[in-house]
Design an enzyme around this catalytic site. Structure first.
Site, short mmCIF file in Angstrom:
data_model
loop_
_atom_site.label_atom_id
_atom_site.label_comp_id
_atom_site.label_asym_id
_atom_site.label_seq_id
_atom_site.Cartn_x
_atom_site.Cartn_y
_atom_site.Cartn_z
N HIS A 37 -14.38 -7.48 -94.57
CA HIS A 37 -13.50 -7.13 -93.68
C HIS A 37 -13.74 -7.92 -92.27
O HIS A 37 -12.90 -8.34 -91.51
CB HIS A 37 -13.62 -5.66 -93.23
CG HIS A 37 -12.88 -5.09 -92.17
ND1 HIS A 37 -11.34 -4.48 -92.56
CD2 HIS A 37 -12.76 -5.00 -90.75
CE1 HIS A 37 -10.90 -4.07 -91.35
NE2 HIS A 37 -11.79 -4.52 -90.33
N GLU A 38 -15.10 -8.09 -91.87
CA GLU A 38 -15.49 -8.83 -90.59
C GLU A 38 -15.18 -10.44 -90.78
O GLU A 38 -14.49 -10.80 -89.93
CB GLU A 38 -16.95 -8.62 -90.36
CG GLU A 38 -17.36 -7.19 -90.09
CD GLU A 38 -16.72 -6.70 -88.93
OE1 GLU A 38 -16.19 -7.46 -87.84
OE2 GLU A 38 -16.16 -5.41 -88.89
N HIS A 70 -11.61 -10.93 -90.20
CA HIS A 70 -11.09 -11.04 -88.78
C HIS A 70 -11.21 -12.53 -88.18
O HIS A 70 -10.49 -13.06 -87.53
CB HIS A 70 -11.83 -10.11 -87.86
CG HIS A 70 -11.42 -8.76 -87.92
ND1 HIS A 70 -10.22 -8.40 -87.47
CD2 HIS A 70 -12.16 -7.49 -88.13
CE1 HIS A 70 -9.93 -7.16 -87.52
NE2 HIS A 70 -11.43 -6.59 -88.08
N GLU A 96 -5.98 -4.99 -87.86
CA GLU A 96 -6.79 -4.03 -88.97
C GLU A 96 -6.09 -4.24 -90.23
O GLU A 96 -6.88 -4.17 -91.15
CB GLU A 96 -7.08 -2.80 -88.40
CG GLU A 96 -8.04 -2.45 -87.16
CD GLU A 96 -9.35 -2.77 -87.65
OE1 GLU A 96 -9.90 -2.55 -88.72
OE2 GLU A 96 -9.84 -3.88 -86.96
ZN LIG Z 1 -11.53 -4.45 -88.20
#
Ligand SMILES: [Zn+2]
Length: 267
Positions: A134-135, A138, A192
């Site tokens: 997830h990081e 981003h 997100e």
């Molecule tokens: Zn996030």
């Protein structure tokens, strides 16, 4: 809704400063990715310095090995997704702070994981891969450059930058300060959703069970203590997060079930 409108207006006024994210969303881009990467490199060193001075970086060899092994497999997939990121100076540092449940990634693949996340969530490797995927997502989707752009574009942001600089005692100014603040400010819910989608795919391709994306967020929601974990405030839940992730699982299973060794990026 209001945020989307603001981005639209800013995009309309500053039409050359807009980009399209990997999932087709319009992004405000006043800061080029190159400058976001340069600013993040400086911010990264500065943010880690106080921990380094107290010997609080990477001091658990077993955890370091575990995190490097998982991150190395994820980065190999990130490079397949965006080949130019093979030139990034990828890095992950483990910050020894057992009270902070958090992780982040800056432009250019500069990442941090706090031991509090490992201690309080007790993630399996599959779940840890979801956090780190997830990081990385981003960073791949240029969310740091986008957040820096939003901060720099709004006068409120500029004031906030000054106040936060004072509070955090960071010896940073301008773009590097915006880069440091970008990882401390919440992402938009749209960003997100994007990071959830890209992250679960990176993790599945790296050989990590996509079901863990759902259990990770369930565990995250149950963490006790004063207020929600830092991770939840910087990564606010898009509507129906768990449901949307669960719906992605069947599509991810073929990646996860692929036979053979997974490529690895040596950190
Ligand atoms: Zn996030």
């Amino acid at each position: 809704m209001k945020k989307r409108y603001t981005t639209f207006v800013l995009c309309a006024v500053l039409f050359i400063a807009c980009a399209t994210s990997p999932t087709g969303r319009r992004q405000l881009m006043l800061v080029s990715e190159e400058s976001a990467i340069a600013a993040s490199r400086q911010a990264y060193t500065e943010m880690l310095k106080p921990y380094a001075q107290k010997g609080k970086i990477d001091n658990d060899p077993a955890l370091k090995d575990r995190v490097d092994r998982i991150t190395g497999r994820l980065i190999a997939q990130a490079i397949k997704m965006r080949p130019e990121t093979k030139d990034w100076d990828w890095s992950i540092k483990i910050i020894d702070d057992s009270e902070t449940v958090n992780a982040w990634a800056m432009a250019g693949g500069k990442m941090a994981l706090y031991t509090g996340l490992v201690k309080k969530i007790k993630p399996t490797d599959d779940e840890l891969a979801q956090v780190l995927g997830h990081e990385i997502a981003h960073a791949l989707a240029k969310h740091s450059a986008e957040k820096m752009s939003v901060a720099m574009a709004s006068s409120i942001g500029v004031v906030a930058v000054g106040v936060a600089a004072d509070r955090k005692g960071l010896a940073l100014t301008g773009a590097a300060l915006a880069a440091a603040l970008a990882v401390q400010k919440p992402n938009s819910r749209a960003a997100e959703s994007e990071a959830d989608q890209i992250g679960i795919e990176l993790a599945a391709k790296a050989g990590y069970d996509p079901h863990a994306a759902v259990t990770l967020w369930q565990k995250m929601a149950k963490v006790g203590g004063k207020g929600p974990p830092e991770f939840l405030s910087t990564h606010p839940a898009p509507e129906n997060r768990e449901k949307k992730l669960a719906a992605l699982v069947p599509r991810m299973m073929p990646y996860y079930e692929q036979k053979g060794d997974r490529p690895f990026y040596r950190l």
